[in-house]
Design a protein around this motif. Sequence first.
Motif, PDB file in Angstrom:
ATOM      1  N   MET A   2       0.827  -1.202   0.000  1.00 25.29           N
ATOM      2  CA  MET A   2       0.000   0.000   0.000  1.00 25.29           C
ATOM      3  C   MET A   2       0.863   1.255   0.000  1.00 25.29           C
ATOM      4  O   MET A   2       0.537   2.233  -0.659  1.00 25.29           O
ATOM      5  CB  MET A   2      -0.940   0.011   1.208  1.00 25.29           C
ATOM      6  N   ASN A   3       1.957   1.205   0.742  1.00 24.50           N
ATOM      7  CA  ASN A   3       2.863   2.360   0.762  1.00 24.50           C
ATOM      8  C   ASN A   3       3.442   2.618  -0.626  1.00 24.50           C
ATOM      9  O   ASN A   3       3.548   3.760  -1.066  1.00 24.50           O
ATOM     10  CB  ASN A   3       3.981   2.136   1.775  1.00 24.50           C
ATOM     11  N   ARG A   7       2.873   6.027  -2.775  1.00 30.83           N
ATOM     12  CA  ARG A   7       3.988   6.847  -3.260  1.00 30.83           C
ATOM     13  C   ARG A   7       4.126   6.799  -4.782  1.00 30.83           C
ATOM     14  O   ARG A   7       4.510   7.776  -5.404  1.00 30.83           O
ATOM     15  CB  ARG A   7       5.288   6.413  -2.605  1.00 30.83           C
ATOM     16  N   TRP A  32      -8.929   4.408   2.599  1.00 31.22           N
ATOM     17  CA  TRP A  32      -7.728   3.811   3.192  1.00 31.22           C
ATOM     18  C   TRP A  32      -7.580   4.244   4.641  1.00 31.22           C
ATOM     19  O   TRP A  32      -7.250   3.450   5.508  1.00 31.22           O
ATOM     20  CB  TRP A  32      -6.478   4.214   2.425  1.00 31.22           C
ATOM     21  N   ASP A  36      -7.799   1.374   7.339  1.00 29.34           N
ATOM     22  CA  ASP A  36      -6.466   1.056   7.873  1.00 29.34           C
ATOM     23  C   ASP A  36      -5.882   2.269   8.597  1.00 29.34           C
ATOM     24  O   ASP A  36      -4.861   2.832   8.181  1.00 29.34           O
ATOM     25  CB  ASP A  36      -5.541   0.612   6.735  1.00 29.34           C
ATOM     26  N   GLU A  38      -4.242   2.624  11.305  1.00 27.93           N
ATOM     27  CA  GLU A  38      -2.898   2.479  11.878  1.00 27.93           C
ATOM     28  C   GLU A  38      -1.820   2.915  10.890  1.00 27.93           C
ATOM     29  O   GLU A  38      -0.796   3.460  11.283  1.00 27.93           O
ATOM     30  CB  GLU A  38      -2.649   1.039  12.329  1.00 27.93           C
ATOM     31  N   ASN A  39      -2.058   2.683   9.628  1.00 29.31           N
ATOM     32  CA  ASN A  39      -1.064   3.039   8.616  1.00 29.31           C
ATOM     33  C   ASN A  39      -1.343   4.366   7.914  1.00 29.31           C
ATOM     34  O   ASN A  39      -0.401   5.038   7.485  1.00 29.31           O
ATOM     35  CB  ASN A  39      -0.953   1.932   7.564  1.00 29.31           C
ATOM     36  N   PHE A  40      -2.607   4.743   7.772  1.00 21.40           N
ATOM     37  CA  PHE A  40      -2.916   5.902   6.933  1.00 21.40           C
ATOM     38  C   PHE A  40      -3.526   7.111   7.656  1.00 21.40           C
ATOM     39  O   PHE A  40      -3.547   8.189   7.086  1.00 21.40           O
ATOM     40  CB  PHE A  40      -3.836   5.497   5.775  1.00 21.40           C
ATOM     41  N   LYS A  42      -2.583   9.362   9.562  1.00 20.63           N
ATOM     42  CA  LYS A  42      -1.410  10.066  10.088  1.00 20.63           C
ATOM     43  C   LYS A  42      -1.284  11.397   9.367  1.00 20.63           C
ATOM     44  O   LYS A  42      -1.762  11.561   8.244  1.00 20.63           O
ATOM     45  CB  LYS A  42      -0.145   9.242   9.859  1.00 20.63           C
ATOM     46  N   GLU A  44       1.100  12.707   7.818  1.00 24.08           N
ATOM     47  CA  GLU A  44       1.764  12.650   6.513  1.00 24.08           C
ATOM     48  C   GLU A  44       0.796  12.330   5.376  1.00 24.08           C
ATOM     49  O   GLU A  44       1.062  12.647   4.216  1.00 24.08           O
ATOM     50  CB  GLU A  44       2.917  11.645   6.530  1.00 24.08           C
ATOM     51  N   ARG A  78      -6.745  11.484  16.817  1.00 19.58           N
ATOM     52  CA  ARG A  78      -5.744  11.491  15.744  1.00 19.58           C
ATOM     53  C   ARG A  78      -5.939  12.644  14.765  1.00 19.58           C
ATOM     54  O   ARG A  78      -5.040  12.973  14.001  1.00 19.58           O
ATOM     55  CB  ARG A  78      -5.786  10.186  14.974  1.00 19.58           C
TER      56      ARG A  78
END
Length: 114
Positions: A2-3, A7, A32, A36, A38-40, A42, A44, A78
């Motif tokens: 996914m990262n 990118r 996303w 998800d 925990e990963n997205f 954020k 950034e 968050r």
Amino acid sequence: MMNATFRGVFVHRYRDQLPDIRAACIVELGLWMKTDPENFLKDEFLKYLGWTLHDRVMRLQCVRALQGLYQEKEFIGRLELFTSRFKERMLSMVLDKDPDVAVEAVNLLLMIQQ
């Protein structure tokens, strides 16, 4: 994976010339983040939604993606930095020339207030 997708595709296409591609990117990013966090969910990744609040074609899709996040009570903590950074823009959107954007912006602000 996914990262790499983010990118390799999203970073280059969220500002694409074609509105349909930009819309697909914003809708998917919201999904996303919701599926998800925990990963997205954020800063950034949230910054892309914040920047898209200024896109005159994508505002509505962006506000709707944000509504999907703010309706999840466990995400509120968050989203604090995002909220403080982009609150002026979200507030100004209640006066948007597009009535659909204005209505959805009001709904978003009501979600944030609760």
